[in-house]
Design an enzyme around this catalytic site. Structure first.
Site, PDB file in Angstrom:
ATOM      1  N   HIS A 267       0.853  -1.196   0.000  1.00 31.45           N
ATOM      2  CA  HIS A 267       0.000   0.000   0.000  1.00 31.45           C
ATOM      3  C   HIS A 267       0.885   1.241   0.000  1.00 31.45           C
ATOM      4  O   HIS A 267       1.741   1.418   0.879  1.00 31.45           O
ATOM      5  CB  HIS A 267      -0.930  -0.018   1.217  1.00 31.45           C
ATOM      6  CG  HIS A 267      -2.002  -1.053   1.096  1.00 31.45           C
ATOM      7  ND1 HIS A 267      -2.431  -1.827   2.135  1.00 31.45           N
ATOM      8  CD2 HIS A 267      -2.729  -1.435   0.007  1.00 31.45           C
ATOM      9  CE1 HIS A 267      -3.389  -2.645   1.701  1.00 31.45           C
ATOM     10  NE2 HIS A 267      -3.582  -2.426   0.416  1.00 31.45           N
ATOM     11  N   GLU A 270       1.754   3.645   3.091  1.00 29.79           N
ATOM     12  CA  GLU A 270       2.249   3.063   4.346  1.00 29.79           C
ATOM     13  C   GLU A 270       3.774   3.103   4.350  1.00 29.79           C
ATOM     14  O   GLU A 270       4.454   2.082   4.277  1.00 29.79           O
ATOM     15  CB  GLU A 270       1.676   1.646   4.491  1.00 29.79           C
ATOM     16  CG  GLU A 270       0.157   1.677   4.593  1.00 29.79           C
ATOM     17  CD  GLU A 270      -0.543   0.334   4.384  1.00 29.79           C
ATOM     18  OE1 GLU A 270       0.137  -0.708   4.408  1.00 29.79           O
ATOM     19  OE2 GLU A 270      -1.771   0.331   4.200  1.00 29.79           O
ATOM     20  N   ARG A 322      -3.299   4.908  -1.912  1.00 33.16           N
ATOM     21  CA  ARG A 322      -3.123   3.560  -1.365  1.00 33.16           C
ATOM     22  C   ARG A 322      -2.842   2.507  -2.450  1.00 33.16           C
ATOM     23  O   ARG A 322      -2.074   1.572  -2.246  1.00 33.16           O
ATOM     24  CB  ARG A 322      -4.405   3.191  -0.625  1.00 33.16           C
ATOM     25  CG  ARG A 322      -4.602   1.719  -0.277  1.00 33.16           C
ATOM     26  CD  ARG A 322      -5.940   1.543   0.411  1.00 33.16           C
ATOM     27  NE  ARG A 322      -6.380   0.168   0.505  1.00 33.16           N
ATOM     28  CZ  ARG A 322      -6.207  -0.608   1.563  1.00 33.16           C
ATOM     29  NH1 ARG A 322      -5.568  -0.157   2.614  1.00 33.16           N
ATOM     30  NH2 ARG A 322      -6.656  -1.856   1.579  1.00 33.16           N
ATOM     31  N   HIS A 405       2.773  -4.027   6.453  1.00 29.02           N
ATOM     32  CA  HIS A 405       1.799  -2.949   6.224  1.00 29.02           C
ATOM     33  C   HIS A 405       1.829  -2.007   7.416  1.00 29.02           C
ATOM     34  O   HIS A 405       2.512  -2.232   8.405  1.00 29.02           O
ATOM     35  CB  HIS A 405       0.385  -3.546   6.108  1.00 29.02           C
ATOM     36  CG  HIS A 405       0.136  -4.261   4.826  1.00 29.02           C
ATOM     37  ND1 HIS A 405      -0.707  -3.792   3.855  1.00 29.02           N
ATOM     38  CD2 HIS A 405       0.622  -5.437   4.348  1.00 29.02           C
ATOM     39  CE1 HIS A 405      -0.742  -4.620   2.844  1.00 29.02           C
ATOM     40  NE2 HIS A 405       0.059  -5.639   3.113  1.00 29.02           N
ATOM     41  N   GLU A 480       0.960  -5.555  10.604  1.00 23.22           N
ATOM     42  CA  GLU A 480       0.561  -4.135  10.633  1.00 23.22           C
ATOM     43  C   GLU A 480       1.484  -3.438  11.615  1.00 23.22           C
ATOM     44  O   GLU A 480       1.362  -3.597  12.834  1.00 23.22           O
ATOM     45  CB  GLU A 480      -0.905  -3.984  11.077  1.00 23.22           C
ATOM     46  CG  GLU A 480      -1.917  -4.557  10.101  1.00 23.22           C
ATOM     47  CD  GLU A 480      -2.154  -3.713   8.844  1.00 23.22           C
ATOM     48  OE1 GLU A 480      -1.557  -2.622   8.736  1.00 23.22           O
ATOM     49  OE2 GLU A 480      -2.916  -4.159   7.990  1.00 23.22           O
TER      50      GLU A 480
HETATM   51  O1  0X9 Z   1      -6.880  -3.877   4.435  1.00 24.97           O
HETATM   52  C1  0X9 Z   1      -5.745  -4.320   4.284  1.00 24.97           C
HETATM   53  O2  0X9 Z   1      -5.317  -4.706   3.198  1.00 24.97           O
HETATM   54  C2  0X9 Z   1      -4.822  -4.421   5.489  1.00 24.97           C
HETATM   55  N1  0X9 Z   1      -4.888  -3.252   6.293  1.00 24.97           N
HETATM   56  S1  0X9 Z   1      -4.215  -1.884   5.759  1.00 24.97           S
HETATM   57  O3  0X9 Z   1      -4.547  -0.824   6.677  1.00 24.97           O
HETATM   58  N2  0X9 Z   1      -2.643  -2.030   5.770  1.00 24.97           N
HETATM   59  O4  0X9 Z   1      -4.660  -1.632   4.440  1.00 24.97           O
HETATM   60  C3  0X9 Z   1      -5.247  -5.586   6.334  1.00 24.97           C
HETATM   61  C4  0X9 Z   1      -5.119  -6.859   5.635  1.00 24.97           C
HETATM   62  C5  0X9 Z   1      -5.607  -7.951   6.470  1.00 24.97           C
HETATM   63  N3  0X9 Z   1      -5.743  -9.076   5.671  1.00 24.97           N
HETATM   64  C6  0X9 Z   1      -5.005 -10.157   5.788  1.00 24.97           C
HETATM   65  N4  0X9 Z   1      -4.227 -10.344   6.779  1.00 24.97           N
HETATM   66  N5  0X9 Z   1      -5.104 -11.022   4.847  1.00 24.97           N
HETATM   67 ZN    ZN Z   2      -1.690  -1.953   3.983  1.00 21.73          ZN
END
Ligand code: 0X9
Ligand code: ZN
Length: 587
Positions: A267, A270, A322, A405, A480
């Protein structure tokens, strides 16, 4: 028939544009010289009577928006200019960038306490135009973060007060926060760093993609016996997709070493993620003696920026971008999305919804304007496809998949397409806990760990699900990184090094635990006492030694010193008010 549709749409569009322009003035983000108006309406902000400095809307911008709106529709229906020619033009004449400014946008943190309040919070993005979540509401008593355009704060506050939802305004001016998060570096400082260390990476500021690629080449040149750079493809806009491999050759008693994949920059906004990925490279390549067990035990594949088009765009144009930067003109759904949501040509795709496993099943959008747009089809994005192909070619020994992320401080396990647990949930939990425990021990940063749908939300088509289900990589995680929303995507650059240190400490503990579990004999070999070293051959002191850092010691006083020989001082310039590019360095 198509013509009729277009004419009708034009009439409606002209009315809609004029209406929305009248009620929602603000900066229109159009490329210069008659080029289509990219995302013309995404960041058009309503004017707050109190916000005296907001940009005024001009008649010209209204017409250019109508033009862009109309030409997008035409191109979507009848086909636009040849894609290759368009790309060629782009590469010959680098586009001039228009910045999306977030002046007087608010960042708000709200905490729904009851189920009713939580339900109300879910709808806030739909209820209020341009209000956008940074962190979605998930559970009672968990905070959520969202940004509010100028002119909307009064109504948003009324909404929150009426429902007695507690909230705080984190900043009244997001643009100021954007400027302050990444102090500029003067050309002299940059040159001094190159002279001193042979590259421009500092880990006290966020760097452009070219700096990151140069650093990878620098490592390859400096450590040719263990570092190589693998080109795995090109992005939509023609940027090179590169992976750094760190390998010291064959290990004992195995036909092939276990391997680890780490990526950053999926993304665009980030920024802490590519910064931490490069920090990990540095530790493994430049401090391989200190980290010898894990350097010798694994082949490391690190891709610091998976989505370089988006990453660059977030530096040059829109700090909060993003997605990728693909156009998706041919998608039938994109036509309607573009026409009704006014998000222009370069809609991009969420690379973390584009993987070919349970694609678009839940928690992804089929609207091209959405930040979670899954794309016209799985693997539509060359960046995602290139990584998938690379992983399939190297999957036999791939034991870890870590995709970095931000933000939220969560160590997430698959699945994200279903609330079911993975079959080997306990294995993934106990391995992941080695990392989160070590991070907590390092400087007290607490991560949550668990299944994605339990801690966050459904997000089908994401990377870790694919890595686990299709590539068969056992320990697949989404990390994260910090923080928990006080800075969010705008984590100050002064946090890069401490975040890098603690994340590396976590990864080190987890991978050491892997060696202990699966190859215990390698531990004993690594513990063998070494002959005393003469001072001439002593390794450099490692800035990421396993000693916890005092958070305050990473503050302003120390951050300007790059050690090797004589320390050089980096004077961190204050960002100027309008966050203009440094003309001399391009940073
Ligand atoms: O939404 C997303 O892609 C991720 N959060 S972010 O704020 N970095 O955009 C979370 C992804 C969670 N999904 C998996 N772990 N597969
Ligand atoms: Zn992300």
């Amino acid at each position: 028939m198509k013509l009729l549709v277009v004419l009708l749409l034009f009439a409606a569009a002209a009315a809609a544009v004029l209406c929305s322009a009248a009620s929602a003035p603000g900066p229109l983000e159009c490329a210069p010289a008659g080029a289509p108006c990219a995302r013309a309406f995404r960041n058009v902000a309503a004017k707050d009577a109190k916000d005296e400095n907001d940009d005024e809307i001009s008649l010209g911008s209204i017409f250019s928006s109508i033009f862009a709106f109309f030409s997008d529709g035409f191109k979507s229906i009848f086909g636009g200019e040849n894609e290759e020619i368009a790309q060629e033009k782009e590469s010959k004449a680098p586009p001039k960038y228009t910045r999306v400014l977030y002046k007087n946008w608010r960042l708000v943190k709200a905490t729904p306490r009851s189920q009713d309040q939580l339900d109300e919070m879910y709808t806030i993005e739909e209820d209020f135009d341009k209000v956008s979540y940074w962190k979605h509401p998930t559970f009672r008593n968990e905070s959520c973060d969202f940004i509010v355009p100028p002119g909307m704060m009064n109504v948003v506050e009324d909404f929150l007060r009426e429902r007695q939802i507690s909230y705080k305004i984190v900043t009244n001016d997001l643009q100021k926060m954007i400027g302050a998060a990444n102090p500029k570096m003067m050309k002299e400082q940059r040159d001094a760093i190159i002279n001193e260390v042979g590259h421009t990476m500092t880990w006290i500021r966020y760097h452009r993609y070219s700096d990151i690629l140069n650093y990878m080449d620098h490592l390859k040149r400096k450590y040719p016996d263990k570092v190589s750079v693998i080109k795995i493809g090109k992005s939509t806009r023609g940027l090179s997709l590169r992976v750094l491999k760190i390998s010291t050759g064959q290990a004992e008693n195995v036909t092939a070493k276990p391997a680890i994949w780490i990526d950053g920059g999926t993304h665009a906004r980030e920024w802490i993620s590519p910064a931490v990925a490069t920090y990990i490279m540095k530790q493994l390549a430049e401090y391989s003696k200190t980290n010898q067990l894990i350097v010798n035990s694994f082949d490391w594949y690190i891709m610091p920026v998976l989505n370089p088009d988006g990453y660059e765009y977030s530096h040059t144009s829109d700090r909060l971008w993003r997605k990728t930067r693909s156009k998706n003109k041919d998608d039938g759904r994109a036509l309607w999305g573009d026409l009704f949501n006014f998000c222009g040509d370069d809609v991009g795709v969420d690379p973390n919804r584009n993987w070919d496993f349970q694609w678009s099943k839940q928690g992804a959008s089929d609207s091209p304007c959405s930040d979670t747009y899954a794309g016209p089809k799985p693997f539509s994005e060359p960046e995602v496809k290139a990584v998938a192909d690379f992983l399939l070619d190297n999957m036999v020994n791939m034991k870890f998949f870590l995709t970095l992320h931000s933000f939220g401080q969560m160590w997430l396990l698959p699945w994200s397409y279903t609330s079911e647990r993975v079959a080997d949930f306990d294995d993934l939990m106990s391995m992941g806990k080695k990392a989160t425990d070590a991070i907590a021990k390092f400087r007290g940063t607490k991560y949550k760990i668990g299944s994605t749908t339990k801690l966050l939300y459904h997000s089908a088509g994401s990377a870790d699900d694919w890595a686990k289900a299709v590539a068969g990589i056992k320990y697949a995680y989404t990390v994260e990184l910090p923080d928990k929303g006080d800075s969010g995507f705008l984590l100050p650059a002064s946090e890069i090094t401490p975040t890098g240190k603690e994340t590396f400490a976590g990864i080190k503990a987890m991978t050491e635990a892997y060696v202990e579990k699966y190859h215990p004999s390698w531990m004993t070999a690594a513990r063998k006492p070494k002959p005393a070293q003469s001072s001439a051959t002593k390794p450099k002191p490692n800035p990421a030694s396993s000693q916890p850092v005092n958070a305050s010691a990473t503050g302003a006083k120390n951050k300007g010193v790059v050690k090797r020989g004589q320390p050089i001082r980096i004077v961190v310039a204050k960002p100027n008010a309008n966050n203009q590019l440094n003309k001399r360095t391009g940073n």
